[in-house]
Write a protein that holds these residues in place. Structure first.
Motif, PDB file in Angstrom:
ATOM      1  N   SER A 181       0.845  -1.208   0.000  1.00 31.80           N
ATOM      2  CA  SER A 181       0.000   0.000   0.000  1.00 31.80           C
ATOM      3  C   SER A 181       0.872   1.246   0.000  1.00 31.80           C
ATOM      4  O   SER A 181       0.694   2.165   0.805  1.00 31.80           O
ATOM      5  CB  SER A 181      -0.975   0.006   1.186  1.00 31.80           C
ATOM      6  OG  SER A 181      -1.933  -1.010   1.044  1.00 31.80           O
ATOM      7  N   THR A 182       1.811   1.239  -0.914  1.00 30.91           N
ATOM      8  CA  THR A 182       2.773   2.333  -1.006  1.00 30.91           C
ATOM      9  C   THR A 182       2.506   3.168  -2.242  1.00 30.91           C
ATOM     10  O   THR A 182       1.955   2.680  -3.236  1.00 30.91           O
ATOM     11  CB  THR A 182       4.206   1.779  -1.048  1.00 30.91           C
ATOM     12  OG1 THR A 182       5.136   2.862  -1.083  1.00 30.91           O
ATOM     13  CG2 THR A 182       4.427   0.883  -2.262  1.00 30.91           C
ATOM     14  N   ASN A 183       2.902   4.421  -2.179  1.00 30.01           N
ATOM     15  CA  ASN A 183       2.875   5.281  -3.356  1.00 30.01           C
ATOM     16  C   ASN A 183       4.238   5.347  -4.036  1.00 30.01           C
ATOM     17  O   ASN A 183       4.412   6.089  -5.002  1.00 30.01           O
ATOM     18  CB  ASN A 183       2.441   6.699  -2.962  1.00 30.01           C
ATOM     19  CG  ASN A 183       0.999   6.755  -2.510  1.00 30.01           C
ATOM     20  OD1 ASN A 183       0.181   5.917  -2.878  1.00 30.01           O
ATOM     21  ND2 ASN A 183       0.675   7.745  -1.679  1.00 30.01           N
ATOM     22  N   GLU A 184       5.202   4.588  -3.528  1.00 27.65           N
ATOM     23  CA  GLU A 184       6.569   4.638  -4.046  1.00 27.65           C
ATOM     24  C   GLU A 184       7.085   3.232  -4.329  1.00 27.65           C
ATOM     25  O   GLU A 184       8.173   2.855  -3.903  1.00 27.65           O
ATOM     26  CB  GLU A 184       7.488   5.358  -3.059  1.00 27.65           C
ATOM     27  CG  GLU A 184       7.078   6.801  -2.792  1.00 27.65           C
ATOM     28  CD  GLU A 184       8.045   7.525  -1.881  1.00 27.65           C
ATOM     29  OE1 GLU A 184       9.259   7.507  -2.184  1.00 27.65           O
ATOM     30  OE2 GLU A 184       7.604   8.091  -0.872  1.00 27.65           O
ATOM     31  N   ALA A 185       6.306   2.449  -5.061  1.00 28.70           N
ATOM     32  CA  ALA A 185       6.712   1.076  -5.369  1.00 28.70           C
ATOM     33  C   ALA A 185       7.947   1.070  -6.265  1.00 28.70           C
ATOM     34  O   ALA A 185       7.971   1.707  -7.311  1.00 28.70           O
ATOM     35  CB  ALA A 185       5.574   0.334  -6.050  1.00 28.70           C
ATOM     36  N   ASN A 186       8.963   0.352  -5.824  1.00 31.79           N
ATOM     37  CA  ASN A 186      10.169   0.172  -6.644  1.00 31.79           C
ATOM     38  C   ASN A 186      10.454  -1.297  -6.904  1.00 31.79           C
ATOM     39  O   ASN A 186      11.465  -1.639  -7.504  1.00 31.79           O
ATOM     40  CB  ASN A 186      11.382   0.843  -5.987  1.00 31.79           C
ATOM     41  CG  ASN A 186      11.707   0.250  -4.630  1.00 31.79           C
ATOM     42  OD1 ASN A 186      10.920  -0.490  -4.050  1.00 31.79           O
ATOM     43  ND2 ASN A 186      12.873   0.588  -4.102  1.00 31.79           N
ATOM     44  N   GLN A 187       9.545  -2.171  -6.444  1.00 27.03           N
ATOM     45  CA  GLN A 187       9.653  -3.601  -6.717  1.00 27.03           C
ATOM     46  C   GLN A 187       8.279  -4.116  -7.146  1.00 27.03           C
ATOM     47  O   GLN A 187       7.341  -4.142  -6.352  1.00 27.03           O
ATOM     48  CB  GLN A 187      10.124  -4.377  -5.484  1.00 27.03           C
ATOM     49  CG  GLN A 187      10.175  -5.888  -5.685  1.00 27.03           C
ATOM     50  CD  GLN A 187      11.254  -6.308  -6.665  1.00 27.03           C
ATOM     51  OE1 GLN A 187      12.444  -6.082  -6.441  1.00 27.03           O
ATOM     52  NE2 GLN A 187      10.858  -6.925  -7.774  1.00 27.03           N
ATOM     53  N   ILE A 188       8.169  -4.484  -8.404  1.00 29.16           N
ATOM     54  CA  ILE A 188       6.947  -5.079  -8.916  1.00 29.16           C
ATOM     55  C   ILE A 188       7.162  -6.583  -8.982  1.00 29.16           C
ATOM     56  O   ILE A 188       8.126  -7.056  -9.594  1.00 29.16           O
ATOM     57  CB  ILE A 188       6.596  -4.526 -10.314  1.00 29.16           C
ATOM     58  CG1 ILE A 188       6.548  -2.995 -10.269  1.00 29.16           C
ATOM     59  CG2 ILE A 188       5.268  -5.099 -10.792  1.00 29.16           C
ATOM     60  CD1 ILE A 188       5.551  -2.412  -9.288  1.00 29.16           C
ATOM     61  N   VAL A 189       6.287  -7.326  -8.331  1.00 25.63           N
ATOM     62  CA  VAL A 189       6.451  -8.770  -8.208  1.00 25.63           C
ATOM     63  C   VAL A 189       5.465  -9.482  -9.129  1.00 25.63           C
ATOM     64  O   VAL A 189       4.260  -9.214  -9.099  1.00 25.63           O
ATOM     65  CB  VAL A 189       6.228  -9.226  -6.758  1.00 25.63           C
ATOM     66  CG1 VAL A 189       6.368 -10.741  -6.643  1.00 25.63           C
ATOM     67  CG2 VAL A 189       7.218  -8.529  -5.825  1.00 25.63           C
ATOM     68  N   ASP A 190       5.982 -10.401  -9.915  1.00 24.23           N
ATOM     69  CA  ASP A 190       5.158 -11.210 -10.802  1.00 24.23           C
ATOM     70  C   ASP A 190       4.386 -12.235  -9.975  1.00 24.23           C
ATOM     71  O   ASP A 190       4.968 -13.141  -9.380  1.00 24.23           O
ATOM     72  CB  ASP A 190       6.073 -11.914 -11.814  1.00 24.23           C
ATOM     73  CG  ASP A 190       5.332 -12.844 -12.760  1.00 24.23           C
ATOM     74  OD1 ASP A 190       4.087 -12.897 -12.697  1.00 24.23           O
ATOM     75  OD2 ASP A 190       6.007 -13.501 -13.571  1.00 24.23           O
ATOM     76  N   ILE A 191       3.037 -12.086  -9.930  1.00 23.21           N
ATOM     77  CA  ILE A 191       2.210 -13.062  -9.218  1.00 23.21           C
ATOM     78  C   ILE A 191       1.227 -13.735 -10.176  1.00 23.21           C
ATOM     79  O   ILE A 191       0.161 -14.208  -9.761  1.00 23.21           O
ATOM     80  CB  ILE A 191       1.465 -12.423  -8.030  1.00 23.21           C
ATOM     81  CG1 ILE A 191       0.489 -11.333  -8.488  1.00 23.21           C
ATOM     82  CG2 ILE A 191       2.453 -11.883  -7.001  1.00 23.21           C
ATOM     83  CD1 ILE A 191      -0.528 -10.935  -7.409  1.00 23.21           C
ATOM     84  N   GLY A 192       1.605 -13.795 -11.450  1.00 19.56           N
ATOM     85  CA  GLY A 192       0.737 -14.438 -12.418  1.00 19.56           C
ATOM     86  C   GLY A 192       0.399 -15.872 -12.051  1.00 19.56           C
ATOM     87  O   GLY A 192      -0.715 -16.346 -12.309  1.00 19.56           O
TER      88      GLY A 192
END
Length: 245
Positions: A181-192
């Motif tokens: 719940s951040t406005n500064e995401a720097n890590q996008i995690v693949d949860i496909g």
């Protein structure tokens, strides 16, 4: 889900141990369960620490808070079991009244030192307005703040809460923070490969939904929209802080 040759690699290593600290039952399922399910599937040991049992989680004015708490505890344990998390503890702080006190920091510090996680996941304490769409619950901010403070410097330094040494619990250095719940995401995690398990885990919190189908569609849509921007089928975003060792 098999990764296609054109799909990017999020380069997310699998930690050995992960401690997830949240304010209420269902917070983890909304914020991080896809990533947790992925790590569990890759062999990580994950433990949940809930500050409250969510005893204010009803719009029924006549509801019994103690009964709500019992229901929500059972729901959280079932949600954790759904994705293979076997350890769930509750600190029994009052729902809606959590404060980032030194007393509470000691309790989180003890949990960190006891479990010795490589990664700690929690709420981003800096966010008041999440994506300018909703107000971040004050309990979320308080839990995020006390957890970050417990990670650094408190759990690391032996003279902080040195009574832990007498209890046989040593200082511990956490390697990374993952804040949802951040406005500064720097890590996008693949949860496909785990979005369905995330939604299945959330479904156990039946007391919190008048129409779970609509919530599930919204959650899936948000994960897919984030995934589309990064080349994944579905994704979760975090503010990832790699701590100096």
């Amino acid at each position: 889900m098999a990764r296609s040759q054109s799909m990017p690699d999020d380069r997310l290593p699998t930690p050995e141990r992960v401690l997830v600290v949240a304010a209420h039952p269902d917070d983890i399922e909304f914020g991080a369960a896809g990533t947790v399910a992925r790590w569990v599937g890759e062999g990580a040991q994950v433990h949940y620490l809930l500050m409250t049992r969510g005893d204010k989680g009803s719009d029924d004015r006549s509801a019994d808070p103690a009964a709500i708490a019992r229901t929500r505890e059972m729901e959280q344990r079932a949600a954790a079991a759904e994705i293979g998390v076997t350890g769930v503890d509750f600190l029994d702080e009052p729902d809606g009244q959590v404060e980032p006190s030194l007393r509470l920091r000691e309790r989180v510090t003890f949990a960190i030192r006891s479990f010795q996680p490589e990664v700690v996941m929690t709420h981003d304490p800096t966010v008041v307005f999440v994506n300018n769409e909703w107000v971040n619950h004050p309990d979320h901010r308080a839990v995020g703040q006390v957890t970050v403070d417990a990670v650094f410097p408190t759990a690391r330094d032996p003279l902080n809460f040195r009574q832990h040494l007498d209890q046989g619990v040593d200082p511990w250095k956490v390697a990374e923070l993952f804040l949802w719940s951040t406005n500064e995401a720097n890590q996008i995690v693949d949860i496909g490969a785990t979005i369905d398990r995330k939604i299945a885990a959330l479904s156990h919190h039946a007391s919190q939904f008048h129409d779970f189908g609509e919530t599930a569609r919204w959650l899936r849509r948000r994960a897919e929209e984030l995934g589309e921007r990064t080349g994944y089928q579905a994704a979760e975003g975090f503010r990832r802080v790699v701590l100096a060792r």
